[in-house]
Design an enzyme around this catalytic site. Structure first.
Site, PDB file in Angstrom:
ATOM      1  N   GLY A   1       0.839  -1.192   0.000  1.00  0.00           N
ATOM      2  CA  GLY A   1       0.000   0.000   0.000  1.00  0.00           C
ATOM      3  C   GLY A   1       0.872   1.239   0.000  1.00  0.00           C
TER       4      GLY A   1
ATOM      5  N   GLY B   1      -0.614   4.530   0.326  1.00  0.00           N
ATOM      6  CA  GLY B   1      -1.383   5.690   0.779  1.00  0.00           C
ATOM      7  C   GLY B   1      -0.623   6.412   1.868  1.00  0.00           C
TER       8      GLY B   1
ATOM      9  N   ALA C   1      -0.383   5.996   5.093  1.00  0.00           N
ATOM     10  CA  ALA C   1       0.369   5.146   6.017  1.00  0.00           C
ATOM     11  C   ALA C   1       1.501   4.419   5.288  1.00  0.00           C
ATOM     12  CB  ALA C   1      -0.560   4.154   6.702  1.00  0.00           C
TER      13      ALA C   1
ATOM     14  N   HIS D   1     -20.895   8.461   6.577  1.00  0.00           N
ATOM     15  CA  HIS D   1     -20.610   9.891   6.592  1.00  0.00           C
ATOM     16  C   HIS D   1     -21.871  10.682   6.267  1.00  0.00           C
ATOM     17  CE1 HIS D   1     -18.752  13.722   5.884  1.00  0.00           C
ATOM     18  NE2 HIS D   1     -17.576  13.245   6.217  1.00  0.00           N
TER      19      HIS D   1
ATOM     20  N   ARG E   1     -20.113  12.458  13.337  1.00  0.00           N
ATOM     21  CA  ARG E   1     -20.655  11.875  12.110  1.00  0.00           C
ATOM     22  C   ARG E   1     -21.753  10.859  12.354  1.00  0.00           C
ATOM     23  NH1 ARG E   1     -14.987  11.280   8.719  1.00  0.00           N
ATOM     24  NH2 ARG E   1     -14.799  13.513   8.369  1.00  0.00           N
TER      25      ARG E   1
ATOM     26  N   HIS F   1     -18.312   5.335   4.418  1.00  0.00           N
ATOM     27  CA  HIS F   1     -17.150   6.190   4.182  1.00  0.00           C
ATOM     28  C   HIS F   1     -15.856   5.606   4.738  1.00  0.00           C
ATOM     29  CE1 HIS F   1     -14.787   9.780   3.765  1.00  0.00           C
ATOM     30  NE2 HIS F   1     -14.659   9.963   5.056  1.00  0.00           N
TER      31      HIS F   1
ATOM     32  N   GLU G   1      -5.893   2.798   8.024  1.00  0.00           N
ATOM     33  CA  GLU G   1      -7.283   2.343   8.149  1.00  0.00           C
ATOM     34  C   GLU G   1      -7.378   0.819   8.220  1.00  0.00           C
ATOM     35  OE1 GLU G   1      -9.840   3.970   5.104  1.00  0.00           O
ATOM     36  OE2 GLU G   1     -11.629   2.963   5.863  1.00  0.00           O
TER      37      GLU G   1
ATOM     38  N   ARG H   1     -15.134   7.314  14.114  1.00  0.00           N
ATOM     39  CA  ARG H   1     -13.969   8.160  13.947  1.00  0.00           C
ATOM     40  C   ARG H   1     -14.400   9.614  13.840  1.00  0.00           C
ATOM     41  NH1 ARG H   1     -11.718  10.502   9.846  1.00  0.00           N
ATOM     42  NH2 ARG H   1     -12.767   9.350   8.192  1.00  0.00           N
TER      43      ARG H   1
ATOM     44  N   LEU I   1      -6.447  11.061   8.557  1.00  0.00           N
ATOM     45  CA  LEU I   1      -5.158  11.495   8.024  1.00  0.00           C
ATOM     46  C   LEU I   1      -4.134  11.502   9.144  1.00  0.00           C
ATOM     47  CD1 LEU I   1      -6.304  14.438   5.719  1.00  0.00           C
ATOM     48  CD2 LEU I   1      -6.090  12.030   5.198  1.00  0.00           C
TER      49      LEU I   1
END
Lengths: 636, 264
Positions: free
Chosen positions: A39, A41, A43, A265, A329, A400, A424, A434, A440
C-alpha cells in the site's frame, strides 16, 4: 486472552517508555534487513519512505500505476493536531479525550494518547516537506473546526488536504526510490501472506499487466491497505478499494477486530441513478458554515428558497444545541436518516436533507465562502448541475470509513508475528466512530512515527534465518492463489462481477447499515452464504489471467467481500449494544441515542478464521479506562 | 439517450490497435461519462466480449487515474473537469463519440485506453521533493510563509498527474506538469535550499523521458482539469536560467543527465 502489550506507567509516559525499551538496529546492519510495505497511501508511503531513510531495504507495493493514486488522496477536510496555535484550550489531553469520547469509548486508551502526542510532530513534518496548508495573512498556519470538538485544531489545504499530504509522502517516497533505498512495485496486487516458521516472511502478488504470480520474501511485512467500505458497493471509497490484503491475512490467522464498526458519513451527494458507481463526499468542514435542515412538515415539496425560515427544522441545532451542525458523524447521519424516515426528506425519493450556506454567504460574503470551500462547491455543481451559492446543497449519508480492521497490539503488530498493520487497515484508534480529520492523522502517525519505531524493534529482537522464495512455503501459497484465480476464470456463468457486488452491497446497506437489528442481521446471515454460493457458480468472466484483466481483478476482490460481509453481520449481531456508528435499534436511550452496555461489551471483538462457511471463533480484548471517565456520550 | 462510440481497442502494447464501433443505450443525463462506459462494459461482458480497459479510481477528479481523448479533446474538453466528473447531461441523444488513449511517445499504450505514465514518477524522482528525514522538522510555525506564496504553492500543487497536458500538446511536452511541481516547491521557503538543483534536474529528466518542448500553444492549460496556469512554465524557465547562471560560480549538485547536457 489477547495481550495488547501496553507499556506500564502513566499514560503520558507510555510511548516514551516503550521507545526507550525498544531494541535498535545498528545503522550498518539496517541494509541487511528487508521490509515489505503493501500500500502506498498515507500510512504506506510514509512508512516506506521513513524506513528507507533509516537505511532498511524496503519493497513497496501498489496496485495503482503510481503510488500517488492511493485513495488517501481524496480526503478533503483536514488533519487534526493538538498544536493549540489558536490558544483556544486545546492540548494533547483534550485531543485524546475527544477521540476516545468520539469513538464512544470503544478504543484503546494508550493508542489514542500516543496518536494525540504524535499529531503535533506530523504537522511539523508535513510543513517542512512543503505541504501548502492554508495560512493567515501573517504567514502562520490557519485552522478550523471539525465535528465532535469545540476547538479549532484542524489544519487544512483548501478542500484537498488528503491530496497535499499524500503528495508530501509520495515525494518523500520517490526520493527514496531514486536513492535506491525503496524498490517500488506498481500495478502489483498482493494476494496472500506467506508464513515461514510461524512468522510473516513474504507475500504473493499478481502483476496486473501480465498476470504473473510472484513471490516476494522479506524479514517483515507491513499492510497499509486501507478500509473496506466498498463492501456496501456504493460508498465514498475509490472503485478499487478492497479488503483483499487484510482478508487474505485474516484467512492465514490474523484476527479481525470489530468488523461491524463502519462509519456512515453524513454529508454525501445523494444517489441519483441506478447506474451510479460511487457516492461523492462533501467534506465535513462544510458543516462549519453550512446549516442542515429539512421542512417541518411532511411532504413539503416547495423549492428550498420558498420555504420560510419558520417552517424549517434545523434539527441538529435543535437537538444538539452545544455542538449544533458539528455533531459527530454517527449522530448526524442517524439524525438525517430519522427525518427522512419521517417523510421529511427532500429531493427525489425523499432521501436527502439540505445543507444551506445562505446565512454564511450573508455573513461572510460569497467571496470568503468561495475561498474556503470553492472546490467543494465546484464538485457539487459538476455532479448535480446545481449552484450551491444560490440554493442549498442536498446531502445524504453514505458509507465512508471502517474503524474495524486487523487486530494489532500497541506496536501495531497483528496476531501473526512479523505482520504489522497501519492506517485504516488496522482497528486501533477510533473505537466505534472516527472523528473528522482523524484518519489522516492516524495514517501519518502510524507511517511516519509508529511503524518506523516498532518494526526495527521487531527486527532487532528476533533472529532471522535466511529465507528466500525458494522456500516451499512460497510455492504452496502461490499454488493456492493461482488455483483461486483459475477457479474464478473457469465458472462460465451468467452474472457479471458488478451485479453480484451491487446485490451484496444493497443487502449490507439495508441490513447492516445505519440501523441494525437482530432480525435484519439474522436475515443477512442467511442470505450472504447463498449469494456467495451463487457467485462461485454463476459468475461470468472473459479473458485470461495472463493479461490486463480488470474484470478478474474486480471478481477476485468481490470474492473476499463475500466472506467479510458475513463476518461483519456476525459481529454486529453479537454486539447487542449500540455504540458510535454501530446502532442496534434494540439498544437506544429514550430520546433515540445509542445506548452502550459497558458491563457486557466493553471489549474489542477479535475474530479468528476457522474456514469458509464455518463460524468464526471470537477472542476479546477487554478495554479498561483509567484516564477517561465512562459516560453516556452527549453532544447536547 | 443513445450514443455511438468509436473506441480504440488494442489488446496489448505490442499488438496493433484499431477503432471499434459500439452502440450504447439507456444512458441518462445524471450518469457520469465513466458510468456510461460501465454500461457498455456490462453489456460486453454479458455477450462474452472483452470489456474496454480504462483507468479510473476515485471518480471524483482527484486521483488522476482517469483520462483519455473524447473527440480529440483530453477529458472531453469541459473546463476544469476530469473525464470521471463529466456528466452525460452535456451530451445529446444520437451523439457519436471517438475515444482514444493519450498519444505521446513518453506514454506508451498498455491496453485500449490505458497508457503507461510512469515517466511522470521519474520526473518527480529527479527532484520533486524537499529532503526532510522524518523527525527532523522544525516547529511548523517557526518559518512564516506569506499567504500569497502559500496560495501559489497550492495552486501549483493541485496538479493530479493525469497527463492531459501532455496529450493535448502538439509537442507532447510535459512542461506544465514539471513546472507545476517546480513552482510548488520553489516558491516556498522550505524549498529554497534545493531550488536550483531541483530546476536543473527536473528539466533534464523531462527531456530524458522524451517529452517535447513548449512552443507556447497553451493547449495544456486549456485542458488541465485543475486549471494549472501556463505562467508556471515561464516561472520554471526563469528558475532554470537562474540555476544555470548560478552554477557557473557555485557547485550545485546535479544529476549526470544535467552534466551531460551542460557539456553539450
Amino acid at each position: 486472552m489477547l495481550d495488547a502489550h501496553i507499556p506500564s506507567g502513566p499514560i503520558e509516559k507510555k510511548w516514551d517508555k516503550r521507545r526507550f525499551e525498544m531494541k535498535l538496529v545498528n545503522p550498518a546492519n539496517r541494509r541487511k534487513h528487508s521490509i515489505i510495505v503493501v500500500g502506498s497511501g498515507l500510512a504506506g508511503a510514509s512508512a516506506a519512505a521513513t524506513l528507507g531513510q533509516q537505511g532498511y531495504h524496503v519493497h513497496c507495493f501498489t496496485y495503482h500505476d503510481s503510488p500517488r493514486r492511493a485513495h488517501s488522496i481524496a480526503a478533503q477536510g483536514g488533519i487534526n493536531a493538538a498544536k493549540n496555535y489558536r490558544n483556544d484550550g486545546d492540548s494533547v489531553q483534550r485531543l485524546f479525550y475527544d477521540t476516545v469520547k468520539g469513538g464512544d469509548f470503544r478504543s484503546r486508551e494508550a493508542n489514542v494518547y500516543r496518536l494525540a502526542e504524535i499529531s503535533v510532530n506530523i504537522i511539523d513534518q508535513c510543513v517542512a516537506q512543503g505541504v501548502p496548508f492554508a495560512r493567515e495573512y501573517g504567514g502562520l498556519l490557519d485552522t478550523r473546526s471539525f465535528g465532535g470538538v469545540q476547538v479549532q485544531r484542524t489544519f487544512y489545504a483548501r478542500g484537498q488536504t488528503g491530496q497535499q499530504l499524500l503528495l508530501g509522502a509520495y515525494q518523500a517516497l520517490e526520493e527514496q526510490i531514486a536513492a535506491g533505498n525503496v524498490r517500488m512495485h506498481t500495478r502489483c496486487e498482493m494476494l496472500d501472506v506467506v508464513m515461514v516458521g510461524g512468522r510473516a516472511r513474504g507475500i504473493i502478488t499478481r502483476d496486473l499487466l501480465t498476470g504473473k504470480i510472484d513471490a516476494h520474501a522479506a524479514d517483515v511485512v507491513a499492510l497499509c491497505t486501507g478500509g473496506y467500505s466498498n463492501v456496501f458497493f456504493l460508498s465514498t471509497n475509490a472503485m478499487a478499494c478492497n479488503t483483499s490484503a487484510i482478508w487474505r491475512a485474516h484467512r492465514r490467522g490474523a484476527l479481525f477486530a470489530n468488523p461491524c464498526f463502519t462509519q456512515i458519513h453524513p454529508t454525501c451527494i445523494p444517489q441519483s441513478s441506478e447506474h451510479q458507481s460511487k457516492l461523492t463526499l462533501m467534506s465535513e468542514s462544510l458543516r462549519n458554515d453550512g446549516r442542515v435542515w429539512v421542512p417541518k412538515t411532511k411532504g413539503d415539496n416547495r423549492p428550498p428558497n420558498q420555504i420560510p425560515e419558520g417552517e424549517r427544522d434545523y434539527y441538529l441545532e435543535r437537538r444538539y444545541p452545544s455542538f449544533g451542525n458539528l455533531a459527530p458523524r454517527d449522530i448526524a447521519s442517524r439524525a438525517a436518516k430519522e427525518v427522512c424516515d419521517e417523510g421529511r426528506g427532500v429531493g427525489p425519493g425523499g432521501r436527502g436533507v439540505y445543507l444551506d450556506f445562505g446565512d454564511a454567504i450573508r455573513r461572510l460574503g460569497e467571496e470568503n465562502v468561495r475561498e474556503k470551500y470553492g472546490n467543494l462547491f465546484d464538485i457539487y455543481e459538476e455532479i448535480t448541475g446545481d449552484d450551491a451559492y444560490k440554493s442549498p446543497m442536498r446531502i445524504y449519508p453514505a458509507p465512508h470509513y471502517t474503524m474495524g480492521g486487523l487486530w494489532v497490539d500497541y506496536d501495531l503488530m497483528s496476531t501473526l508475528p512479523g505482520l504489522f498493520v497501519g492506517g485504516e487497515a488496522n482497528f486501533s484508534d477510533h473505537g466505534a466512530n472516527r472523528l473528522g480529520a482523524s484518519a489522516l492523522m492516524q495514517g501519518l502517525a502510524d507511517g511516519y512515527f509508529v511503524l518506523p519505531a516498532t518494526i526495527p524493534n521487531y527486527l532487532a529482537s528476533n533472529k532471522f534465518d535466511k529465507v528466500d522464495t525458494s522456500n516451499p512455503a512460497f510455492a504452496q501459497v502461490k499454488a493456492e492463489v493461482t488455483e483461486r484465480l483459475q477457479k474464478l476464470l473457469s465458472i462460465k456463468g451468467k452474472r457479471t462481477p458488478d451485479s453480484f457486488h451491487r446485490e451484496l452491497g444493497t443487502l449490507m446497506w439495508n441490513n447492516c447499515g445505519m440501523a441494525r437489528s437482530e432480525k435484519s442481521l439474522t436475515e443477512a446471515l442467511q442470505r450472504i452464504p447463498a449469494l456467495r454460493d451463487e457467485f462461485w457458480n454463476n459468475l461470468s468472466m472473459v479473458g485470461t489471467n495472463e493479461e490486463l484483466n480488470q474484470s478478474l481483478e474486480k471478481a477476485n476482490r468481490i470474492s473476499d467481500f463475500m466472506e467479510l460481509a458475513e463476518l461483519m453481520c456476525l459481529d454486529a449481531l453479537e454486539r447487542k449494544e449500540s455504540c458510535g456508528g454501530h446502532f442496534r435499534i434494540e439498544s437506544q436511550t429514550p430520546d433515540g441515542e445509542a445506548q452502550r452496555d459497558d458491563e457486557h461489551f466493553s471489549y474489542a471483538a477479535a475474530w479468528e478464521w476457522t474456514g469458509t462457511g464455518k463460524n468464526w471463533a471470537v477472542q476479546k480484548e477487554p478495554l479498561t479506562f483509567e484516564e477517561v471517565h465512562l459516560a453516556q456520550r452527549s453532544y447536547k | 439517450m443513445k450514443l455511438t462510440l468509436n473506441v480504440w481497442r488494442q489488446a496489448s502494447a505490442n499488438r496493433a490497435g484499431s477503432f471499434v464501433t459500439y452502440e450504447v443505450s439507456g444512458i441518462t443525463p445524471d450518469m457520469s461519462f465513466l458510468e456510461m462506459l460501465d454500461v457498455l462494459n456490462e453489456d460486453l461482458l454479458t455477450k462474452g466480449e472483452a470489456p474496454v480497459a480504462f483507468e479510473h479510481d476515485c471518480r471524483e477528479g482527484i486521483c488522476g487515474s482517469c483520462g483519455f481523448l473524447v473527440n480529440g479533446k483530453a477529458h472531453g474538453g469541459h473546463k476544469g473537469t476530469t473525464i470521471c466528473q463529466l456528466a452525460m447531461r452535456f451530451f445529446k441523444d444520437g451523439d457519436s463519440l471517438t475515444l482514444e488513449p493519450w498519444r505521446a511517445k513518453a506514454f506508451p499504450v498498455i491496453r485500449d485506453l490505458v497508457v503507461d505514465r510512469s515517466s511522470f514518477d521519474r520526473i518527480i524522482q529527479s527532484g520533486g521533493f524537499i529532503t526532510v528525514p522524518t523527525g527532523s522538522a522544525p516547529n511548523a510555525n517557526a518559518i512564516l510563509v506569506p499567504k500569497e506564496n502559500s496560495d501559489t504553492a497550492f495552486d501549483a500543487a493541485a496538479c493530479i498527474g493525469c497527463g492531459a497536458c501532455v496529450a493535448a500538446c502538439p509537442n507532447a511536452s510535459a512542461m506544465l506538469f514539471t513546472s507545476a511541481k517546480i513552482t510548488h516547491l520553489n516558491v516556498l521557503p522550505q524549498g529554497q535550499p534545493q531550488r536550483d538543483q531541483r530546476s536543473l534536474n527536473m528539466v533534464a529528466a523531462m527531456k530524458e523521458e522524451m517529452f517535447g518542448t513548449c512552443t507556447n500553444h497553451g493547449e495544456c492549460e486549456a485542458v488541465c482539469p485543475k486549471e494549472i496556469p501556463l505562467e508556471f512554465i515561464g516561472k520554471m524557465n526563469r528558475d532554470l536560467a537562474r540555476a544555470v547562471f548560478k552554477r557557473r560560480r557555485e557547485p550545485i549538485p546535479v544529476s549526470p543527465l544535467v552534466q551531460e547536457a551542460m557539456q553539450k
